[in-house]
Design an enzyme around this catalytic site. Structure first.
Site, mmCIF file in Angstrom:
data_model
loop_
_atom_site.group_PDB
_atom_site.id
_atom_site.type_symbol
_atom_site.label_atom_id
_atom_site.label_comp_id
_atom_site.label_asym_id
_atom_site.label_seq_id
_atom_site.Cartn_x
_atom_site.Cartn_y
_atom_site.Cartn_z
ATOM 1 N NE ARG B 45 -4.267 -9.024 -12.319
ATOM 2 C CZ ARG B 45 -4.533 -9.329 -11.058
ATOM 3 N NH1 ARG B 45 -5.759 -9.178 -10.574
ATOM 4 N NH2 ARG B 45 -3.575 -9.749 -10.254
ATOM 5 C CB THR B 204 -6.682 -12.858 -2.376
ATOM 6 O OG1 THR B 204 -5.850 -13.758 -3.102
ATOM 7 C CG2 THR B 204 -7.717 -12.266 -3.282
ATOM 8 C CG HIS B 228 -1.085 -10.440 -6.023
ATOM 9 N ND1 HIS B 228 -0.991 -9.667 -7.157
ATOM 10 C CD2 HIS B 228 -2.282 -10.146 -5.468
ATOM 11 C CE1 HIS B 228 -2.101 -8.947 -7.302
ATOM 12 N NE2 HIS B 228 -2.911 -9.227 -6.279
ATOM 13 C CG HIS B 325 14.860 15.200 13.152
ATOM 14 N ND1 HIS B 325 14.312 14.150 12.454
ATOM 15 C CD2 HIS B 325 14.646 14.914 14.455
ATOM 16 C CE1 HIS B 325 13.783 13.260 13.298
ATOM 17 N NE2 HIS B 325 13.971 13.711 14.519
#
Lengths: 417, 417
Positions: B45, B204, B228, B325
């Site tokens: 969608r 939105t 959302h 690291h």
């Protein structure tokens, strides 16, 4: 897709229609530094730890110059101890006379600090791991030894007239009491600010969440605080913002976020965030229109593509497709855009070439093409576009062809009638 | 680069060495749903609103099946009103007999709702914009009319035995009192949950921040809440997490985040976040090893590359480069990894081919190649690798060649001595 020139209020700086009544407006927080944050740009340090990075001297100078012109406060370089060329490049960049201050990032020991000062940097970041993970498996030092060494090295760097910062790596997995004890001692020694670099408040492994960040930074309040967030769990931008809200002052970034593993807070995504949160400061301080060029140059240096979903500069960051969205954007871009693309020298596009295209977007395109059709006619031609969009992907030429052909057929009807 | 097989505790599920004393451990929050969140997967969608998307029926069926096998709770489809093929595809997917429930997402009006019910979906999401922006420039309806229409449509959908959800678009720019009034009315009508879909608590336009999300969702507590989040400002993952912490129950995602503009919360990035926050639930509920295949399939459908910096599946998400690291990772991967790559069927790499390579990483590679060198010899060969790494980018073969050649020279010295 068709460009639009719709004139409308800037969604960022325009007064919000709800601003008087909406309870969602950010309440000014006395701890918050969102309107005066500074950037420590680490593309030439953290970014050199990105898997694909190999920066020549020329690339380094160009990147540093672009970042300085963009307006970042500090540019951080790889430790001059890393390799002979790293040492030479550090000296070269210090001599460029950039507006940004030049930092280098070294292990917290005297040899490394001396090399850094030799290069002529404005500041030195001292870094050491403070989590039990790093103390056990990386350097093997106790907190007492870390503190003793840190004080000696800080004393030396200060005596050379160079700014010094102290960073505890992996802060979010360090013991809070031990960390605060260390900061307190270091702070007394007069470090320019508490740093949380690859630590301090550095989320070295990328596991922190906004609420964890808020709580830790708030606890450290009262001093200048730098933050450094890795993006392993997708929270690096939000963590940087929340850190500022809690009182942090400096944010580490790199262009496109390049760094160890999947990197840190990206400069561009941070700009997207801050232009919404603090538009006036962000727009006046940083040359936002340079962002795309900087990203493209760094991407070419390290041979990656700009991610398709990159904030602001992703190829479709300002493309609107669904009918409902397109209709409202054409009436007022603020409906579905929180960022005005023109601030970054970019433009928006309205897609009219799919099965989810709406007739309002087609109407706009019809007008751009210079035709006069009724709304019913436009709905008819939209149905034709959607019908084709159900069968295959369409280019903008396809949609235009359908419109041209529909219009032609109309006129022929008129002529033959 | 060389793979490592270092055995070590899973950094996610293993008890943290500091867990007794660290104040950073997440405190259980009675509002929080991080350990029981549900996913509404919207690739079919929201993802169809992505600029590049053109899904054939076959693609849709394959994506829906993969997502159902992955374990998502709901699969959301484009409105059947969008086009004739959208209608047919919705019916086809409903008949696949998937484990996930099938939803469709329609405008809040009776015609659209009827079409949705006709298709045989398990649930209908009704959506309408509630911000003044969308009320003025999109549909032109008052809050009173929105409420009246919503109640009629909800009544109808419920009468058909179909789950119904109501979503207010652009919630974060809506008036709080008006929004709560609307939710209260809709809630009385017996909607299965409050939705914040393209709204409800739908961001939105992608402008919300974690603290805004926390405040709004907490205000709505006591009901089921879907969220959302668009990613325009890089906060979609953090906002989804913070929403759950505040009491949200459902998160909308799409594969790689595809959607309008630069999209929404990506399924993969959310998994990276939640496997750290809620390892037991996330690992037991979702088939994490399928993630890479799902992302690659969707990427091929919409013709994009997986972003280089994607969490988990980015090409270098588990690559370690800087000497400090690499040394610690070889001793214990938890030092610099918050996520165990094997949970996703992936492996880590230690880069040994740059100017920032350290001798501990080279030592590991020397051992893998079957050579026995002293630490001083390894430091010597590391210097040669760094020297070459200062001049040009190196492949792993280059580093290996330097090691082979160094070893050979040693043996020749021994022979000729």
């Amino acid at each position: 897709m068709c460009g639009t020139d719709t004139e409308a209020a800037n969604p960022v700086t325009a007064p919000h229609p709800n601003s008087a009544s909406s309870p969602y407006q950010r309440v000014d927080d006395y701890l918050s530094n969102v309107s005066r944050y500074k950037i420590i740009e680490s593309t030439l340090r953290e970014g050199e730890q990105f898997s694909n990075s190999f920066f020549t001297t020329e690339m380094k100078c160009k990147i540093a110059t672009m970042l300085s012109d963009f307006g970042v406060d500090y540019i951080e370089l790889t430790s001059p101890v890393s390799s002979p060329q790293s040492y030479e490049d550090c000296k070269t960049i210090c001599k460029l006379g950039l507006k940004s201050k030049i930092l280098t990032h070294v292990r917290c020991n005297m040899d490394d600090a001396k090399k850094a000062v030799e290069c002529g940097v404005d500041g030195v970041d001292l870094v050491i791991g403070t989590s039990s993970f790093l103390r056990e498996y990386s350097h093997g030092k106790s907190m007492e030894l870390i503190q003793k060494t840190a004080l000696e090295v800080i004393e030396y760097v200060k005596s050379q007239g160079v700014e010094v910062r102290f960073s505890s790596e992996d802060s979010f997995r360090s013991d809070l009491v031990e960390l605060l004890t260390l900061y307190k001692a270091v702070d007394k020694a007069g470090v320019n600010r508490v740093v949380d670099r690859n630590s301090g408040v550095a989320d070295t492994v990328g596991g922190a969440t906004p609420r964890m960040v808020y709580d830790l930074i708030r606890t450290l309040r009262g001093v200048q605080i730098e933050t450094h967030f890795h993006d392993d769990t997708g929270c690096a931008v939000a963590n940087a913002l929340t850190g500022l809200e809690a009182g942090a002052t400096h944010i580490d970034t790199s262009v496109l976020g390049i760094g160890e593993r999947n990197g840190i807070t990206p400069l561009g995504a941070l700009m997207a965030r801050m232009v919404v949160t603090s538009p006036e400061y962000t727009i006046s301080k940083y040359k936002l229109k340079m962002l795309k060029d900087i990203e493209e140059y760094v991407a070419s240096c390290v041979q990656v593509n700009i991610p398709f979903n990159n904030p602001i500069t992703g190829f479709c960051a300002f493309t609107h497709k669904a009918g409902i969205h397109a209709k409202a954007i054409l009436a007022n871009p603020s409906t579905y855009e929180i960022i005005d693309p023109s601030l970054f020298g970019l433009t928006r596009y309205i897609s009219i070439t799919s099965r989810i295209t709406g007739w309002n977007a087609v109407k706009s395109r019809v007008q751009q093409l210079g035709y006069t059709l009724t709304d019913d006619q436009i709905k008819e031609v939209t149905a034709k576009i959607k019908q084709m969009g159900d069968i295959r992907p369409l280019a903008v030429d396809d949609a235009d062809s359908i419109i041209h052909s529909y219009n032609l057929a109309l006129h022929q009807e008129t002529v033959t009638a």
